[in-house]
Design an enzyme around this catalytic site. Structure first.
Site, mmCIF file in Angstrom:
data_model
loop_
_atom_site.group_PDB
_atom_site.id
_atom_site.type_symbol
_atom_site.label_atom_id
_atom_site.label_comp_id
_atom_site.label_asym_id
_atom_site.label_seq_id
_atom_site.Cartn_x
_atom_site.Cartn_y
_atom_site.Cartn_z
ATOM 1 N N THR A 1 0.984 -1.169 0.029
ATOM 2 C CA THR A 1 -0.138 -0.064 0.094
ATOM 3 C C THR A 1 0.988 1.191 0.028
ATOM 4 O OG1 THR A 1 -0.261 -0.487 2.290
ATOM 5 C CG2 THR A 1 -2.098 -0.935 1.000
ATOM 6 N N TYR B 1 8.324 -8.565 -6.865
ATOM 7 C CA TYR B 1 7.966 -7.189 -6.067
ATOM 8 C C TYR B 1 7.919 -5.790 -7.335
ATOM 9 C CZ TYR B 1 8.229 -3.131 -3.079
ATOM 10 O OH TYR B 1 7.626 -2.112 -2.224
ATOM 11 N N ASP C 1 9.118 0.420 5.343
ATOM 12 C CA ASP C 1 10.077 -0.265 6.303
ATOM 13 C C ASP C 1 10.983 0.798 6.945
ATOM 14 O OD1 ASP C 1 8.924 -2.221 4.994
ATOM 15 O OD2 ASP C 1 10.515 -2.691 3.647
ATOM 16 N N GLY D 1 16.052 -11.917 4.799
ATOM 17 C CA GLY D 1 15.066 -12.566 3.713
ATOM 18 C C GLY D 1 13.838 -13.089 4.199
ATOM 19 N N SER E 1 12.247 -6.846 7.157
ATOM 20 C CA SER E 1 13.116 -5.333 7.038
ATOM 21 C C SER E 1 14.446 -5.557 7.499
ATOM 22 C CB SER E 1 12.109 -4.396 7.421
ATOM 23 O OG SER E 1 11.701 -3.912 6.377
ATOM 24 N N SER E 2 15.420 -6.500 7.351
ATOM 25 C CA SER E 2 16.537 -6.181 7.731
ATOM 26 C C SER E 2 17.380 -5.187 7.138
ATOM 27 C CB SER E 2 17.595 -7.928 7.465
ATOM 28 O OG SER E 2 17.331 -7.793 6.121
ATOM 29 N N SER E 3 16.908 -4.868 5.879
ATOM 30 C CA SER E 3 17.659 -3.960 4.992
ATOM 31 C C SER E 3 17.572 -2.400 5.628
ATOM 32 C CB SER E 3 17.273 -3.704 3.305
ATOM 33 O OG SER E 3 15.905 -3.716 3.278
ATOM 34 N N GLY F 1 11.519 -11.105 5.749
ATOM 35 C CA GLY F 1 10.011 -10.168 5.497
ATOM 36 C C GLY F 1 9.961 -9.176 6.737
HETATM 37 C C1 GLA Z 1 8.710 -4.432 1.307
HETATM 38 C C2 GLA Z 1 9.162 -2.725 0.786
HETATM 39 C C3 GLA Z 1 7.907 -1.926 1.398
HETATM 40 C C4 GLA Z 1 6.568 -2.468 1.268
HETATM 41 C C5 GLA Z 1 6.290 -3.848 1.481
HETATM 42 C C6 GLA Z 1 5.244 -4.416 1.202
HETATM 43 O O1 GLA Z 1 8.740 -4.456 2.502
HETATM 44 O O2 GLA Z 1 10.269 -2.564 1.383
HETATM 45 O O3 GLA Z 1 8.302 -0.723 1.017
HETATM 46 O O4 GLA Z 1 6.144 -2.282 -0.313
HETATM 47 O O5 GLA Z 1 7.292 -4.801 1.021
HETATM 48 O O6 GLA Z 1 3.851 -3.574 1.980
#
Ligand code: GLA
Length: 381
Positions: free
Chosen positions: A33, A222, A170, A120, A124-126, A122
């Site tokens: 979103t 993605y 993230d 990896g 948000s390690s980055s 999901g």
């Molecule tokens: C990843 C992306 C985010 C977001 C999500 C999905 O985490 O880094 O910006 O788009 O996917 O909600």
């Protein structure tokens, strides 16, 4: 996680000037979103990336980490050329200096990085890595950068230097979160609201079930989904998909090819679910998050088609074992599922999910619970 100050000293031969850290995140609801102008409801988690750092006397940046061999060394003028894992930290330094037009005034840095945010999955390690480096460098360089500006800087590093076409979900979670609270991010209105969660008080926990199926947002699904959303918005004549009103949605989507209509339906309904979820939490009804999560999973699976069988199996198994609700979290195409559970049943549900998922022939998942935690900051004060 090892002590980053000790490892910094071992790598660079002197003590750091400070240590900073930033969290991974779990998105409770509102997926894909952010780049569509909708809403999300993430929490920062108690898994963090830590950075020890010190200024140098020249214009060189050196960065090392416990999770890759060797030290990467680069001049400040060349930071935009960073590649591999160091594209994340060095890309942030490039974007920060570019935003503050400060590149010719600052000295080099030594950075040592470690993390217990799984990669990896999901979570948000980055963004944790980007945010930790950003707060460290901004403080050492004496830059006036606000947290909100850092969100855009970290996103730019990820988009331009690391090459992942992601939104700001993230980075917002990593930089703006507070303990025991979710963030209601409205990407259309550009507002951020801290929503106290009270999960501990309600006896609830968020269980993360990592499918161990790996994703990579610099390639693959993605970017494809992002282009489909842009195409759907263009066909509907709106700037962003979340601009399509929820009332009369099916009629509004009728002109679209079937797959694009489903992508758009996911974005609009997930934004709506976010607002319902935030309202439930605000009203002291956190258990009502459960069915919202489960509905959001169905939307990611059927409309957005960003789930994978191993994560679907984990979400179904969690609900069957007594979770209040469960859904895939993050960008999808692998990664993890989250389940809202009664805290005293977390272990039992994790064991039941593992048994059922492996029984169905999927890889053995890794499970852990997370607490809603504070965003990036100085770690040694
Ligand atoms: C990843 C992306 C985010 C977001 C999500 C999905 O985490 O880094 O910006 O788009 O996917 O909600």
């Amino acid at each position: 996680m090892r002590d980053v100050a000790t490892d910094f000293e071992r790598a660079f031969g002197a003590a750091p000037e400070g240590t900073w850290s930033a969290p991974g995140r779990v998105n409770l609801v509102g997926e894909h979103t952010d780049y569509n102008g909708g809403a999300s409801l993430p929490i920062a988690i108690d898994r963090r990336t830590a950075v020890a750092a010190a200024l140098r006397d020249d214009d060189v940046v050196r960065v090392g980490t416990a999770f890759a061999d060797g030290i990467v060394e680069m001049r400040i003028a060349d930071l935009a050329d960073a590649a591999g894992w160091s594209a994340y930290p060095l890309g942030v330094l490039w974007a920060l200096l570019d935003a503050e037009t400060a590149a010719d005034r600052v000295r080099g840095l030594d950075l040592w990085i470690d993390s217990d945010v799984p990669v990896g999955v999901g979570v948000s390690s980055s963004a944790a890595l980007e945010a930790a480096v950003c707060v460290a460098a901004a403080e050492l360089w004496g830059l006036p950068t606000t947290r909100e500006a850092m969100v855009a800087i970290c996103q730019r590093a990820e988009n331009v230097v690391a090459g992942a076409p992601t939104g700001t979900l993230d980075q917002s979670a990593a930089l703006l979160s507070h303990a025991d609270a979710a963030l209601l991010l409205d990407f259309g209105a550009d507002t951020v609201e801290t929503v106290p969660l009270g999960l501990d008080a309600a006896g609830l926990a968020v269980l993360v079930i990592d499918s161990t199926v790996r994703h990579d947002h610099t390639s693959g699904g993605y970017g494809v989904r992002r282009r489909e959303c842009e195409e759907a918005a263009a066909l509907l004549g709106v700037a962003l998909l979340a601009d399509v009103p929820a009332a009369g949605l099916e009629d509004a989507l009728a002109p679209l090819p079937e797959a694009l209509a489903r992508r758009a339906r996911h974005v609009v309904t997930d934004t709506l679910r976010c607002r319902e979820a935030a309202a439930a939490v605000r009203d002291g009804r956190p258990r009502d998050l459960g069915p919202i999560l489960t509905a959001a999973h169905a939307s990611m699976r059927d409309d957005f088609e960003a789930s994978v069988p191993a994560v679907d199996a984990a979400a179904d198994a969690a609900v069957a074992a007594g979770a209040l609700g469960a859904r895939i979290t993050g960008g999808g195409f692998g990664g993890a599922c989250i389940a809202l559970v009664d805290v005293d049943r977390a272990d039992e549900i994790a064991a039941a999910v593992t048994a059922r998922v492996t029984g169905a022939g999927h890889p053995t998942p890794t499970t852990f619970t997370v607490r809603a935690s504070a965003g990036a900051g100085r770690a040694d004060r």
